[in-house]
Scaffold this motif. Sequence first.
Motif, PDB file in Angstrom:
ATOM      1  N   LEU A  26       0.818  -1.242   0.061  1.00 36.98           N
ATOM      2  CA  LEU A  26       0.048   0.132  -0.042  1.00 36.98           C
ATOM      3  C   LEU A  26       0.876   1.181  -0.120  1.00 36.98           C
ATOM      4  CD1 LEU A  26      -2.939  -0.720   2.564  1.00 36.98           C
ATOM      5  CD2 LEU A  26      -3.240  -0.197   0.187  1.00 36.98           C
ATOM      6  N   ASP A  27       0.368   2.276  -0.694  1.00 37.53           N
ATOM      7  CA  ASP A  27       1.122   3.694  -0.476  1.00 37.53           C
ATOM      8  C   ASP A  27      -0.343   4.266   0.315  1.00 37.53           C
ATOM      9  OD1 ASP A  27       2.169   6.006  -0.911  1.00 37.53           O
ATOM     10  OD2 ASP A  27       2.007   6.152  -3.064  1.00 37.53           O
ATOM     11  N   GLN A  28      -0.059   4.428   1.424  1.00 37.48           N
ATOM     12  CA  GLN A  28      -0.923   4.888   2.410  1.00 37.48           C
ATOM     13  C   GLN A  28      -0.614   5.577   3.587  1.00 37.48           C
ATOM     14  OE1 GLN A  28      -3.846   2.011   3.614  1.00 37.48           O
ATOM     15  NE2 GLN A  28      -5.185   3.728   4.386  1.00 37.48           N
ATOM     16  N   VAL A  29      -0.937   6.771   4.114  1.00 35.50           N
ATOM     17  CA  VAL A  29      -0.744   7.530   5.311  1.00 35.50           C
ATOM     18  C   VAL A  29      -2.010   7.143   6.329  1.00 35.50           C
ATOM     19  CG1 VAL A  29      -0.053   9.611   6.398  1.00 35.50           C
ATOM     20  CG2 VAL A  29       0.805   9.063   4.303  1.00 35.50           C
ATOM     21  N   ILE A  30      -1.502   6.440   7.235  1.00 29.13           N
ATOM     22  CA  ILE A  30      -2.498   6.104   8.120  1.00 29.13           C
ATOM     23  C   ILE A  30      -2.938   7.082   9.039  1.00 29.13           C
ATOM     24  CG2 ILE A  30      -3.174   4.433  10.012  1.00 29.13           C
ATOM     25  CD1 ILE A  30      -2.880   2.942   7.234  1.00 29.13           C
ATOM     26  N   GLY A  32      -5.904   7.115  11.018  1.00 35.94           N
ATOM     27  CA  GLY A  32      -6.212   6.563  12.249  1.00 35.94           C
ATOM     28  C   GLY A  32      -6.747   5.080  12.170  1.00 35.94           C
ATOM     29  N   PRO A  33      -7.099   4.455  13.233  1.00 36.50           N
ATOM     30  CA  PRO A  33      -7.594   2.967  13.006  1.00 36.50           C
ATOM     31  C   PRO A  33      -8.433   2.519  12.078  1.00 36.50           C
ATOM     32  CG  PRO A  33      -8.599   4.173  15.122  1.00 36.50           C
ATOM     33  CD  PRO A  33      -7.745   5.195  14.641  1.00 36.50           C
ATOM     34  N   ASP A  34      -9.344   3.438  11.497  1.00 39.46           N
ATOM     35  CA  ASP A  34     -10.313   3.111  10.748  1.00 39.46           C
ATOM     36  C   ASP A  34      -9.883   2.904   9.364  1.00 39.46           C
ATOM     37  OD1 ASP A  34     -12.466   3.191  12.566  1.00 39.46           O
ATOM     38  OD2 ASP A  34     -12.933   5.109  12.025  1.00 39.46           O
ATOM     39  N   ASP A  35      -8.307   3.591   8.908  1.00 41.27           N
ATOM     40  CA  ASP A  35      -7.724   3.307   7.895  1.00 41.27           C
ATOM     41  C   ASP A  35      -7.041   1.966   7.433  1.00 41.27           C
ATOM     42  OD1 ASP A  35      -8.409   5.883   7.271  1.00 41.27           O
ATOM     43  OD2 ASP A  35      -6.587   7.028   7.760  1.00 41.27           O
ATOM     44  N   VAL A  36      -7.081   1.442   8.458  1.00 38.71           N
ATOM     45  CA  VAL A  36      -6.527  -0.151   8.354  1.00 38.71           C
ATOM     46  C   VAL A  36      -7.366  -1.042   8.025  1.00 38.71           C
ATOM     47  CG1 VAL A  36      -5.294  -1.961   9.564  1.00 38.71           C
ATOM     48  CG2 VAL A  36      -5.062   0.659  10.390  1.00 38.71           C
ATOM     49  N   VAL A  37      -7.512  -1.031   6.644  1.00 36.66           N
ATOM     50  CA  VAL A  37      -8.297  -1.829   5.901  1.00 36.66           C
ATOM     51  C   VAL A  37      -7.551  -2.674   4.800  1.00 36.66           C
ATOM     52  CG1 VAL A  37     -10.184  -0.246   6.508  1.00 36.66           C
ATOM     53  CG2 VAL A  37      -9.009  -0.064   4.376  1.00 36.66           C
ATOM     54  N   ARG A  97     -10.179   7.584  -3.411  1.00 41.04           N
ATOM     55  CA  ARG A  97      -8.703   7.398  -2.555  1.00 41.04           C
ATOM     56  C   ARG A  97      -8.002   8.715  -2.909  1.00 41.04           C
ATOM     57  NH1 ARG A  97      -4.843   7.685  -0.511  1.00 41.04           N
ATOM     58  NH2 ARG A  97      -2.930   6.516  -0.579  1.00 41.04           N
ATOM     59  N   PHE A  98      -8.066   9.325  -3.854  1.00 39.10           N
ATOM     60  CA  PHE A  98      -7.307  10.488  -4.184  1.00 39.10           C
ATOM     61  C   PHE A  98      -8.061  11.868  -3.286  1.00 39.10           C
ATOM     62  CE2 PHE A  98      -5.914   7.522  -7.132  1.00 39.10           C
ATOM     63  CZ  PHE A  98      -4.517   7.923  -7.035  1.00 39.10           C
ATOM     64  N   GLU A  99      -9.219  12.000  -2.848  1.00 35.61           N
ATOM     65  CA  GLU A  99      -9.822  12.805  -2.106  1.00 35.61           C
ATOM     66  C   GLU A  99      -9.463  12.864  -0.374  1.00 35.61           C
ATOM     67  OE1 GLU A  99     -10.995  15.101  -3.569  1.00 35.61           O
ATOM     68  OE2 GLU A  99     -11.224  14.010  -5.524  1.00 35.61           O
ATOM     69  N   ARG A 100      -8.739  11.784  -0.060  1.00 38.42           N
ATOM     70  CA  ARG A 100      -8.252  11.538   1.259  1.00 38.42           C
ATOM     71  C   ARG A 100      -7.114  12.683   1.698  1.00 38.42           C
ATOM     72  NH1 ARG A 100      -8.333   6.573   4.222  1.00 38.42           N
ATOM     73  NH2 ARG A 100      -5.916   7.109   4.307  1.00 38.42           N
TER      74      ARG A 100
END
Length: 329
Positions: A26-30, A32-37, A97-100
Amino acid sequence: MLTETHARTFAQMTLPNLTRRWPYKLDQVIQGPDDVVAPAELHPIFHGSFDWHSCVHGYWQVLRLLRLFPDMPEAADIRVLADAMLVPAKVAGEVARFERPDGPGASRPYGWAWLLALHAEAERHDGPWGDALAPLAGRLADLMDGYLNRMTYPITVGTHFNSAFAMVLALDWAQGRDARLEATIAARARQWFAGRTDYRGWEPGGDEFLSPALTAALLMSRLLDPPAFAAWFANFLPRADSCEPGALFVPVHVSDRTDGKIAHLDGLNLSRAWCWRGIGAALGDPGRFAPVIDQHVAASLPHIGEDYMGSHWLGSFALLALEHEPCDR
């Protein structure tokens, strides 16, 4: 030359990877906990092929093979997959995804550029795939335009951050679709590369799949008329007829194809072949670099399916190396 045998080999290698969910990077900045999907929740379409950008250009690859070889046995499976995945509801999830908060930096600029190439290819097929992808292409074109306008200097490494490679793909898409982005790319390319002369950079790097020099030259070949490009190229690589600097003309050695970073070097051999072919054509002599192209293809094409670290993405670069069309021509 690209043959149906090549096309079938590439399609058979890539199609299963497009829906293979694991492993995935993943290319993702977490936030918060809800982002862990699971990746498929974050990316409704592009959750295969190890990472987002590889999945994007995997779809580009199979759609292009479908158009070039519509009667090959794998064509039906490609159509079924595209009909199931390239639909508005799933595309809306990709746009989201690109609006996060971290979205505007995700997959920049390599994945963005490949998505534009995918959209351009999808538009060349009958059916709804191009229209479905249009909102995502528009969003990433806007991000690309803003990004290039903010940049003071180009990024001239041979990995995903390379500016020139992304600008080549984005320019192919923008011509006839987005005059603003086309103008931005042209202005930045001239600002960053028009004055470059007597290239003597240190290539290759140990994990590179692009040549900073050759991607810049290919970009300038798309923007300058033939006489102007010939003059620019003569100043940029003044000893090209003597195969100097030698590092640009000799295929690289890949010591370990199970190492994801070292396996990038197979991509370098293949992308160099693509660049040299485009440069030769722009110089009015398509066969000028034919021996160099053949050597680079021969060094890596037989090995692209040896390990998942290469097979999840190298088919796209093999396709670039073997066919003679720009991405959107």
